[in-house]
Write a protein that holds these residues in place. Structure first.
Motif, PDB file in Angstrom:
ATOM      1  N   ASN A 177      54.621 -25.938   6.865  1.00  0.00           N
ATOM      2  CA  ASN A 177      55.507 -25.508   6.945  1.00  0.00           C
ATOM      3  C   ASN A 177      55.817 -24.869   8.203  1.00  0.00           C
ATOM      4  O   ASN A 177      57.276 -25.513   8.874  1.00  0.00           O
ATOM      5  N   ILE A 178      54.917 -24.858   9.080  1.00  0.00           N
ATOM      6  CA  ILE A 178      55.463 -25.176  10.562  1.00  0.00           C
ATOM      7  C   ILE A 178      55.211 -26.059  10.815  1.00  0.00           C
ATOM      8  O   ILE A 178      56.251 -26.386  12.224  1.00  0.00           O
ATOM      9  N   ALA A 179      54.308 -27.378  10.688  1.00  0.00           N
ATOM     10  CA  ALA A 179      55.286 -29.118  11.024  1.00  0.00           C
ATOM     11  C   ALA A 179      56.289 -29.210  10.458  1.00  0.00           C
ATOM     12  O   ALA A 179      56.759 -29.760  11.195  1.00  0.00           O
ATOM     13  N   LYS A 180      56.671 -28.403   9.781  1.00  0.00           N
ATOM     14  CA  LYS A 180      57.767 -28.937   9.509  1.00  0.00           C
ATOM     15  C   LYS A 180      59.173 -28.047  10.009  1.00  0.00           C
ATOM     16  O   LYS A 180      60.429 -28.542  10.454  1.00  0.00           O
ATOM     17  N   HIS A 181      59.079 -26.826   9.522  1.00  0.00           N
ATOM     18  CA  HIS A 181      60.284 -26.346  10.481  1.00  0.00           C
ATOM     19  C   HIS A 181      59.803 -25.399  11.845  1.00  0.00           C
ATOM     20  O   HIS A 181      61.424 -24.969  12.285  1.00  0.00           O
ATOM     21  N   GLY A 221      57.099 -21.087  17.671  1.00  0.00           N
ATOM     22  CA  GLY A 221      58.356 -21.451  16.840  1.00  0.00           C
ATOM     23  C   GLY A 221      59.372 -20.669  17.088  1.00  0.00           C
ATOM     24  O   GLY A 221      59.357 -19.458  17.532  1.00  0.00           O
ATOM     25  N   ARG A 222      60.366 -21.191  16.496  1.00  0.00           N
ATOM     26  CA  ARG A 222      62.155 -20.416  16.304  1.00  0.00           C
ATOM     27  C   ARG A 222      61.778 -19.407  15.263  1.00  0.00           C
ATOM     28  O   ARG A 222      63.001 -18.453  15.549  1.00  0.00           O
ATOM     29  N   GLY A 223      60.448 -19.373  14.550  1.00  0.00           N
ATOM     30  CA  GLY A 223      61.088 -18.204  13.976  1.00  0.00           C
ATOM     31  C   GLY A 223      61.678 -17.682  12.970  1.00  0.00           C
ATOM     32  O   GLY A 223      62.434 -18.980  12.168  1.00  0.00           O
ATOM     33  N   LEU A 224      61.261 -17.912  11.435  1.00  0.00           N
ATOM     34  CA  LEU A 224      62.307 -17.648  10.157  1.00  0.00           C
ATOM     35  C   LEU A 224      63.022 -15.953  10.248  1.00  0.00           C
ATOM     36  O   LEU A 224      62.591 -14.884  10.542  1.00  0.00           O
ATOM     37  N   THR A 225      64.298 -16.610   9.735  1.00  0.00           N
ATOM     38  CA  THR A 225      65.150 -15.351   9.597  1.00  0.00           C
ATOM     39  C   THR A 225      64.541 -14.409   8.607  1.00  0.00           C
ATOM     40  O   THR A 225      64.542 -15.581   7.114  1.00  0.00           O
ATOM     41  N   ARG A 226      65.491 -13.662   7.594  1.00  0.00           N
ATOM     42  CA  ARG A 226      65.275 -12.718   6.669  1.00  0.00           C
ATOM     43  C   ARG A 226      66.342 -13.782   5.720  1.00  0.00           C
ATOM     44  O   ARG A 226      66.403 -13.667   4.322  1.00  0.00           O
TER      45      ARG A 226
END
Length: 365
Positions: free
Chosen positions: A281-285, A310-315
């Motif tokens: 997931n880190i590599a992709k997003h 990275g940019r962080g996952l939103t809810r």
């Protein structure tokens, strides 16, 4: 009239030391004192004995009895299995605070003895509310059963998937890998004995293609069931981190509290898959420049934390339909009695944390 008809269909138990007050309740409900619909007990012991022998639909209880109050009766009802029958408290002297406390603790209604005409409607309301409570409890029991069966099915599916992965990995390694190795030897023999330049060009081309095929075969085996897991979870995650940094160029730091961590195979596999999916997931997003992986086993809990900058996952992204990767990790964690936490650092970076209690599992393994 309809209320009176409804009341006569119920089994009402009246807890009341005063014969006079019992007579007033009978009159208010339009019932005789034969004991058919409305029966009476005077003591807490008699109430307890009556409830052990026969259910009732509604309990009507004087607040002040001899040696106890209506709240003691309520505690007895709460101790019964399932949803207790509604309790309506009658009082001529209890304070407003007592009434508020009784309702707060769950009794259905509080009716003053000088307003006995309100009792039939209070019974009707209490019965309706209790029906809804019973229906809600049944739904909760069904939901809990459904969730338990779903978890068991998921655990079984995960087990089948891992067994299948192991089987396919073995087949790819032994069969396809074996044939590719044999082909490599044959091409090498042809290369040593051929003198025609055109033939040698084809041999070199075929050998190069074959090396790509062997590399792809090894990657498939690693993804299906990495042999590195045989060396333990610390070595396996370390290998994942090194491979991730080499493949993506993202600086990746890995630390572990010990060189080896004692954990059952199932827990090690869950930890490995969690690290693998998180790095994917880190590599992709993530669009990050650094990743940190920490593996600990303090206080008999295996903890794996993967953090990026990275940019962080939103809810919204976490709740997005058909995003099964991270949700699947949560389900996988539950198969070993663990749990998954995902932390968004205010839009800068994300942490994925797997926690699995080890105490009894280590002893069993």
């Amino acid at each position: 009239m309809l209320t009176a008809q409804f009341v006569r269909q119920l089994r009402i138990l009246h807890v009341e030391p005063s014969e006079t007050d019992h007579r007033r309740v009978c009159d208010a409900l339009g019932l005789d004192r034969s004991g058919g619909t409305l029966s009476r007990v005077e003591t807490l012991a008699a109430f307890r004995d009556r409830m052990s022998r026969q259910d009732c639909d509604v309990v009507v209880c004087a607040y002040h009895c001899v040696g106890f109050t209506a709240m003691a009766v309520w505690e007895e009802l709460l101790a019964l299995p399932g949803v207790p029958p509604p309790l309506i408290v009658l009082s001529g002297s209890a304070s407003e605070a007592d009434a508020i406390d009784a309702v707060r603790r769950g009794v259905s209604d509080f009716v003053r003895k000088d307003a006995m005409e309100q009792l039939p409607r209070a019974i009707l309301r209490a019965r309706d509310v209790n029906k809804m409570r019973t229906a809600k409890e049944h739904l909760q029991v069904e939901l809990a059963g459904s969730m338990r069966r779903s978890a068991e099915l998921n655990e079984h599916l995960q087990s089948c998937i891992e067994e299948e992965r192991h089987s396919i990995a073995r087949e790819v390694h032994d069969e396809i890998g074996g044939w590719l190795a044999a082909l490599n030897f044959d091409l090498a023999w042809i290369g040593r004995h051929a003198s025609d330049p055109a033939v040698l060009d084809h041999v070199y081309g075929a050998t190069e293609t074959l090396q790509h095929a062997i590399g792809a075969c090894q990657r498939i085996v690693q993804d299906l069931r990495p042999p590195i897991l045989d060396q333990g979870i610390v070595a396996a995650v370390d290998w994942l981190a090194t491979a991730f940094e080499r493949r993506t160029g993202v600086k990746t730091a890995f630390t572990a509290t010990q060189e080896t961590i004692d954990a059952p195979d199932a827990v090690q596999l869950v930890a490995y898959r969690t690290a693998q999916e998180a790095l994917t997931n880190i590599a992709k997003h993530a669009d990050c420049s650094e990743v940190r992986i920490d593996l600990t086993d303090g206080e008999s809990v295996l903890t794996l934390e993967i953090t990026d900058n990275g940019r962080g996952l939103t809810r919204a992204e976490l709740d997005k339909p058909k995003t099964f990767g991270l949700k699947g990790l949560g389900e996988r964690a539950r198969t070993v009695d663990g749990w998954l936490d995902i932390t968004n650092h205010g839009g800068v970076g994300t942490s994925i944390i797997l926690s699995v209690p080890l105490g009894e599992k280590v002893k069993e393994s």
